[in-house]
Design an enzyme around this catalytic site. Structure first.
Site, mmCIF file in Angstrom:
data_model
loop_
_atom_site.group_PDB
_atom_site.id
_atom_site.type_symbol
_atom_site.label_atom_id
_atom_site.label_comp_id
_atom_site.label_asym_id
_atom_site.label_seq_id
_atom_site.Cartn_x
_atom_site.Cartn_y
_atom_site.Cartn_z
ATOM 1 N N TYR A 29 -2.138 -15.382 2.337
ATOM 2 C CA TYR A 29 -1.250 -15.322 3.505
ATOM 3 C C TYR A 29 0.193 -15.331 3.012
ATOM 4 O O TYR A 29 0.992 -16.189 3.352
ATOM 5 C CB TYR A 29 -1.543 -16.510 4.437
ATOM 6 N N GLY A 30 0.487 -14.342 2.140
ATOM 7 C CA GLY A 30 1.849 -14.194 1.611
ATOM 8 C C GLY A 30 2.537 -13.083 2.372
ATOM 9 O O GLY A 30 2.329 -12.901 3.578
ATOM 10 N N GLN A 32 2.256 -9.673 2.392
ATOM 11 C CA GLN A 32 1.395 -8.711 3.100
ATOM 12 C C GLN A 32 0.410 -9.415 4.020
ATOM 13 O O GLN A 32 0.165 -8.982 5.141
ATOM 14 C CB GLN A 32 0.612 -7.853 2.094
ATOM 15 N N ASP A 87 -1.781 -9.060 -7.523
ATOM 16 C CA ASP A 87 -2.707 -8.078 -8.106
ATOM 17 C C ASP A 87 -3.542 -8.637 -9.258
ATOM 18 O O ASP A 87 -4.725 -8.329 -9.370
ATOM 19 C CB ASP A 87 -1.924 -6.835 -8.548
ATOM 20 N N HIS A 112 -3.031 -2.415 -2.496
ATOM 21 C CA HIS A 112 -2.535 -1.745 -3.706
ATOM 22 C C HIS A 112 -3.784 -1.434 -4.528
ATOM 23 O O HIS A 112 -4.731 -2.225 -4.528
ATOM 24 C CB HIS A 112 -1.612 -2.712 -4.455
ATOM 25 N N GLY A 138 5.814 -6.849 3.370
ATOM 26 C CA GLY A 138 5.141 -7.350 4.568
ATOM 27 C C GLY A 138 6.122 -7.680 5.691
ATOM 28 O O GLY A 138 5.826 -7.439 6.868
ATOM 29 N N SER A 256 32.358 14.507 -0.143
ATOM 30 C CA SER A 256 33.609 15.213 -0.464
ATOM 31 C C SER A 256 33.424 16.066 -1.717
ATOM 32 O O SER A 256 32.561 15.772 -2.553
ATOM 33 C CB SER A 256 34.725 14.194 -0.710
HETATM 34 N N1 LIG Z 1 5.111 -7.128 -1.448
HETATM 35 C C1 LIG Z 1 5.103 -5.822 -1.212
HETATM 36 O O1 LIG Z 1 6.127 -5.211 -0.983
HETATM 37 C C2 LIG Z 1 3.783 -5.063 -1.176
HETATM 38 C C3 LIG Z 1 3.743 -3.803 -0.578
HETATM 39 C C4 LIG Z 1 2.520 -3.117 -0.525
HETATM 40 C C5 LIG Z 1 1.398 -3.703 -1.091
HETATM 41 N N2 LIG Z 1 1.477 -4.934 -1.687
HETATM 42 C C6 LIG Z 1 0.238 -5.500 -2.251
HETATM 43 O O2 LIG Z 1 -0.225 -6.551 -1.401
HETATM 44 C C7 LIG Z 1 -0.970 -7.489 -2.153
HETATM 45 C C8 LIG Z 1 -0.429 -8.873 -1.903
HETATM 46 O O3 LIG Z 1 0.917 -8.922 -2.342
HETATM 47 P P1 LIG Z 1 1.986 -9.900 -1.666
HETATM 48 O O4 LIG Z 1 3.324 -9.366 -2.028
HETATM 49 O O5 LIG Z 1 1.634 -10.130 -0.243
HETATM 50 O O6 LIG Z 1 1.698 -11.241 -2.498
HETATM 51 P P2 LIG Z 1 2.328 -12.686 -2.256
HETATM 52 O O7 LIG Z 1 3.405 -12.646 -1.225
HETATM 53 O O8 LIG Z 1 2.644 -13.239 -3.603
HETATM 54 O O9 LIG Z 1 1.123 -13.516 -1.606
HETATM 55 C C9 LIG Z 1 -0.015 -13.807 -2.317
HETATM 56 C C10 LIG Z 1 -0.904 -14.761 -1.517
HETATM 57 O O10 LIG Z 1 -2.048 -15.031 -2.308
HETATM 58 C C11 LIG Z 1 -2.309 -16.430 -2.283
HETATM 59 N N3 LIG Z 1 -3.006 -16.766 -3.527
HETATM 60 C C12 LIG Z 1 -2.540 -16.613 -4.787
HETATM 61 N N4 LIG Z 1 -3.500 -16.974 -5.671
HETATM 62 C C13 LIG Z 1 -4.588 -17.355 -4.932
HETATM 63 C C14 LIG Z 1 -5.881 -17.844 -5.274
HETATM 64 N N5 LIG Z 1 -6.234 -18.000 -6.549
HETATM 65 N N6 LIG Z 1 -6.732 -18.133 -4.247
HETATM 66 C C15 LIG Z 1 -6.367 -17.990 -2.953
HETATM 67 N N7 LIG Z 1 -5.135 -17.544 -2.577
HETATM 68 C C16 LIG Z 1 -4.269 -17.233 -3.565
HETATM 69 C C17 LIG Z 1 -0.948 -17.078 -2.135
HETATM 70 O O11 LIG Z 1 -1.096 -18.305 -1.464
HETATM 71 P P3 LIG Z 1 -0.713 -19.773 -2.042
HETATM 72 O O12 LIG Z 1 -0.144 -19.562 -3.432
HETATM 73 O O13 LIG Z 1 0.276 -20.332 -1.081
HETATM 74 O O14 LIG Z 1 -2.008 -20.471 -2.041
HETATM 75 C C18 LIG Z 1 -0.248 -16.088 -1.194
HETATM 76 O O15 LIG Z 1 -0.556 -16.375 0.141
HETATM 77 C C19 LIG Z 1 -0.867 -7.023 -3.612
HETATM 78 O O16 LIG Z 1 -1.998 -6.244 -3.895
HETATM 79 C C20 LIG Z 1 0.393 -6.171 -3.606
HETATM 80 O O17 LIG Z 1 0.439 -5.196 -4.642
HETATM 81 C C21 LIG Z 1 2.620 -5.626 -1.725
#
Ligand SMILES: NC(=O)c1ccc[n+]([C@@H]2O[C@H](COP(=O)([O-])OP(=O)(O)OC[C@H]3O[C@@H](n4cnc5c(N)ncnc54)[C@H](OP(=O)(O)O)[C@@H]3O)[C@@H](O)[C@H]2O)c1
Length: 329
Positions: A29-30, A32, A87, A112, A138, A256
């Site tokens: 719940y980050g 995205q 990822d 992704h 997100g 320009s």
């Molecule tokens: N950010 C962008 O602009 C963007 C755009 C398109 C696609 N994406 C893709 O979307 C995906 C997520 O990226 P994001 O940017 O949303 O990541 P993020 O903001 O870093 O969020 C990651 C989430 O994963 C949780 N997490 C991490 N390790 C975990 C574990 N071992 N078990 C359970 N929960 C865990 C974290 O929660 P806690 O640490 O609080 O537990 C957090 O809620 C990736 O595949 C990324 O490539 C991102």
């Protein structure tokens, strides 16, 4: 796939039927995760959030009115499992929770392609894999959904997927993208390569290097940092808007003659023809998986480069100048 042809989709209830009849587990719940979960819920899709109790995601999801559960429970309760974790975390979490799939047919989704293409995730024979990748963070995805603008989103299915999976991937993408949004079918490979290559060479890596070097050059030559920041960083935003509105030809007619002459005579000196072969090399590192292995190694050795990079700007004049100006940018 219709190559090179923009496909515009308008929102219709028919088009989102497929995902509305499924229960979706949002794992993470980050950035995205929050946007996907809220957008899906607003369109009537049943959502369960899977999180770890030790992290901050659990509390954030609760504040937004979800009742988070642990990752295996979320998987058991759902038809569609969306991995919205960092990822490099997706494969270990997926392997750890693979038993929760209980040999049932489920759809496994990503925002992704990295983990699917390079990450060594389990390939469960009874499951089908898809991608719904919004073209932005997100927070932007949620904002555009709420404002009725929508955000461009690409979707893909793994080779050999059923038509049902394609319909599901498209309807998932349509729901999170908002209305009206540009949707485009892609492949796991194109999405992964395009995204990694673009962020390394242009969106982050390239733009940062250009802005930092130009800012420092002006300051070294006696310019006040605030003015240098406006000249090389703040004005970039308006220039990009001009480009996206008018294209390269239209932009060349709107700027320009001084700007145009300076650009065509000096731009290629900043980025000489050798830049192209550097880009080719970077692309090959992406395609071959060399970049992915390097990143996996970095993360498994405690992320020293990432940690340094996160703090790397703190004490710079560039950052301090930004802080002094941030209310007027
Ligand atoms: N950010 C962008 O602009 C963007 C755009 C398109 C696609 N994406 C893709 O979307 C995906 C997520 O990226 P994001 O940017 O949303 O990541 P993020 O903001 O870093 O969020 C990651 C989430 O994963 C949780 N997490 C991490 N390790 C975990 C574990 N071992 N078990 C359970 N929960 C865990 C974290 O929660 P806690 O640490 O609080 O537990 C957090 O809620 C990736 O595949 C990324 O490539 C991102």
């Amino acid at each position: 796939l219709k190559s090179g042809i923009a496909q515009e989709y308008s929102f219709s209830s028919m088009a989102i039927e497929s995902i509305q009849s499924k229960k979706v587990a949002i794992l993470g719940y980050g950035n995205q995760g929050r946007a996907h979960a809220l957008n899906l819920r607003d369109r009537g899709v049943p959502v369960v959030v899977g999180a770890r109790a030790s992290g901050s995601a659990w509390g954030r999801a609760t504040q937004d009115g979800f009742n988070p559960v642990d990752v295996p429970t979320a998987i058991r309760q759902s038809d569609v499992v969306m991995f919205l974790l960092p990822d490099t975390e997706i494969a270990p979490v997926f392997h750890g929770a693979a038993a929760a799939f209980e040999n049932q047919r489920k759809w496994v989704g990503f925002a992704h392609g990295f983990a699917y293409v390079f990450g060594g995730i389990p390939r469960l024979p009874e499951c089908e894999y898809f991608l719904a990748a919004p073209k932005g963070a997100g927070s932007v995805l949620r904002e555009r959904f709420l404002s009725g603008k929508g955000l461009a989103t690409a979707f893909a299915v793994a080779p050999g997927s059923s038509p049902e999976t394609r319909a599901l991937a498209e309807s998932y993408a349509r729901v999170i993208a908002g209305n009206p949004a540009f949707l485009r079918e892609t492949t796991f490979q194109w999405e992964t390569e395009g995204d990694l290559f673009a962020e390394q060479t242009v969106l982050v890596g390239g733009v940062w290097e250009l802005m930092r070097n130009a800012f420092e050059t002006l300051v070294e030559n006696g310019h006040p940092p605030e003015l240098a920041f406006f000249d090389v960083c703040q004005e970039l935003s308006a220039t990009l808007d001009l480009f996206l509105k008018n294209g390269p030809q239209g932009m060349s007619e709107k700027i320009s003659p001084t700007a145009l002459y300076g650009a065509v005579t000096r731009g290629p000196r900043v980025l000489p023809p050798s830049t192209r072969s550097t880009m080719q090399k970077i692309f090959e590192e992406v395609r071959s998986g060399a970049f992915a292995s390097e990143l996996q190694k970095e993360v498994s050795s405690g992320s020293p480069i990432l940690q340094q990079a996160r703090k790397g700007f703190e004490k710079t004049l560039w950052q301090k100048t930004f802080e002094s100006l941030k209310d007027v940018l």
